[in-house]
Motif scaffolding. Structure first.
Motif, PDB file in Angstrom:
ATOM      1  N   MET A 246      56.484  64.378  13.541  1.00  6.13           N
ATOM      2  CA  MET A 246      55.139  64.030  13.082  1.00  6.13           C
ATOM      3  C   MET A 246      54.360  63.282  14.163  1.00  6.13           C
ATOM      4  O   MET A 246      53.167  63.517  14.361  1.00  6.13           O
ATOM      5  N   ILE A 247      55.047  62.385  14.867  1.00  7.02           N
ATOM      6  CA  ILE A 247      54.394  61.660  15.961  1.00  7.02           C
ATOM      7  C   ILE A 247      53.947  62.639  17.044  1.00  7.02           C
ATOM      8  O   ILE A 247      52.818  62.567  17.549  1.00  7.02           O
ATOM      9  N   ALA A 248      54.835  63.566  17.403  1.00  6.17           N
ATOM     10  CA  ALA A 248      54.501  64.538  18.445  1.00  6.17           C
ATOM     11  C   ALA A 248      53.364  65.450  18.003  1.00  6.17           C
ATOM     12  O   ALA A 248      52.450  65.749  18.789  1.00  6.17           O
ATOM     13  N   LEU A 249      53.384  65.890  16.753  1.00  5.37           N
ATOM     14  CA  LEU A 249      52.345  66.786  16.253  1.00  5.37           C
ATOM     15  C   LEU A 249      50.990  66.096  16.219  1.00  5.37           C
ATOM     16  O   LEU A 249      49.963  66.687  16.595  1.00  5.37           O
ATOM     17  N   LEU A 250      50.973  64.843  15.785  1.00  8.60           N
ATOM     18  CA  LEU A 250      49.714  64.088  15.776  1.00  8.60           C
ATOM     19  C   LEU A 250      49.187  63.894  17.194  1.00  8.60           C
ATOM     20  O   LEU A 250      47.979  64.039  17.447  1.00  8.60           O
ATOM     21  N   ALA A 251      50.081  63.572  18.130  1.00 11.42           N
ATOM     22  CA  ALA A 251      49.658  63.363  19.519  1.00 11.42           C
ATOM     23  C   ALA A 251      49.052  64.630  20.104  1.00 11.42           C
ATOM     24  O   ALA A 251      47.998  64.592  20.756  1.00 11.42           O
ATOM     25  N   ILE A 252      49.681  65.759  19.864  1.00 11.89           N
ATOM     26  CA  ILE A 252      49.170  67.022  20.407  1.00 11.89           C
ATOM     27  C   ILE A 252      47.822  67.373  19.794  1.00 11.89           C
ATOM     28  O   ILE A 252      46.883  67.759  20.504  1.00 11.89           O
ATOM     29  N   SER A 253      47.694  67.234  18.486  1.00 10.97           N
ATOM     30  CA  SER A 253      46.456  67.629  17.805  1.00 10.97           C
ATOM     31  C   SER A 253      45.286  66.750  18.231  1.00 10.97           C
ATOM     32  O   SER A 253      44.188  67.253  18.510  1.00 10.97           O
ATOM     33  N   VAL A 254      45.486  65.441  18.315  1.00  9.30           N
ATOM     34  CA  VAL A 254      44.400  64.550  18.725  1.00  9.30           C
ATOM     35  C   VAL A 254      44.029  64.790  20.186  1.00  9.30           C
ATOM     36  O   VAL A 254      42.847  64.779  20.552  1.00  9.30           O
TER      37      VAL A 254
END
Length: 275
Positions: A246-254
């Motif tokens: 979830m941390i990685a997905l949020l970082a990529i999307s932002v």
């Protein structure tokens, strides 16, 4: 028609980020169970009752992820806002005032930046009350040094422009010049940087929680969830990998959205210069 002009990557980033925000806002309505409610055995596998399984205490992992999104995003956003308020304000004041004011502020920032941020935060948080306001204050102040450097650099370039010189010749004061001339022209760069600093805050908070000085149990945040379930990795249990994903997905999307904003503003500036 404007949606068609958004690159696919940025559009996907907006959707994913929006999903995280909605999950954080409506966590009590979306989560199938309570944040700290024990609903099964330890590290149960995925099932129709528990879509992501359970954690090290038998709590529903999906519910913890949703509540963790609320905690992680709220604290990261508050700390980022604080860092930008302090850093951008002081950076533009330093660039416009110059002289002794610039030297004092810049050397103070250099002093703070000379100390590793994580080590500084660990030392401060180990002697201060472990509350959320304290956490936000420490994170915001430490990160404001990076924002100060960016805001000062951008403001130094803007203050030599003709329209700023014209405002000075009209007799406008420093506050008027900063708020009416420098800030509006630096805003696009600061908005793009806001997304990057926000992700840094998410990672910073997760690191502090993993080390035991961030969000304290039974509150849920993604970094703390990785720490709580890390022992299961040895047995092939993915409970710790879900919040990390979830941390990685949020970082990529932002970052996808922030990159698009930066490229868009850069193109607009280039078009204006060509015109």
């Amino acid at each position: 028609m404007r949606l068609l002009r958004i690159p696919p990557g940025a559009f996907i980033g907006m959707i994913v980020t929006g999903v995280f925000v909605l999950a954080a806002v409506f966590a009590p309505l979306i989560a199938p169970y309570g944040m700290a409610e024990i609903v099964g055995g330890v590290w149960e596998p995925m099932s129709s009752q528990h879509w992501l399984g359970t954690d090290n205490l038998g709590r529903d992992l999906l519910s913890r992820i949703i509540y963790g999104a609320r905690t992680t995003l709220a604290i990261a956003a508050a700390a980022t806002l604080l860092s930008f308020f302090l850093g951008a304000s002081l950076g533009m004041i330093a660039a416009e005032a110059r002289g002794l004011v610039d030297q004092v502020l810049s050397r103070g920032v250099d002093l703070l930046m000379s100390i590793p941020t994580l080590i500084f935060a660990l030392v401060v948080l180990s002697v201060m009350p472990g509350t959320i306001p304290t956490l936000i204050l420490v994170m915001g102040i430490l990160d404001s040094t990076r924002v100060f450097r960016l805001a000062r650099a951008v403001a130094v370039d803007i203050r030599v422009m003709d329209y700023v010189e014209a405002a000075k010749l009209r007799g406008e004061g420093r506050f008027w010049i900063i708020t009416r001339e420098i800030l509006p022209n630096a805003l696009s760069t600061l908005v793009a940087e806001f997304g990057l600093r926000f992700i840094f805050m998410v990672l910073f908070l997760s690191a502090l929680s993993f080390l035991g000085l961030g969000i304290q149990p039974p509150e849920a945040d993604w970094g703390g969830m990785v720490k709580e379930n890390k022992a299961g990795i040895v047995f092939g249990i993915p409970a710790a990998l879900v919040p990390a994903a979830m941390i990685a997905l949020l970082a990529i999307s932002v970052n996808l959205v922030a990159d698009w904003i930066l490229n868009r503003t850069s193109n607009l500036k280039g078009s204006g210069a060509d015109a």
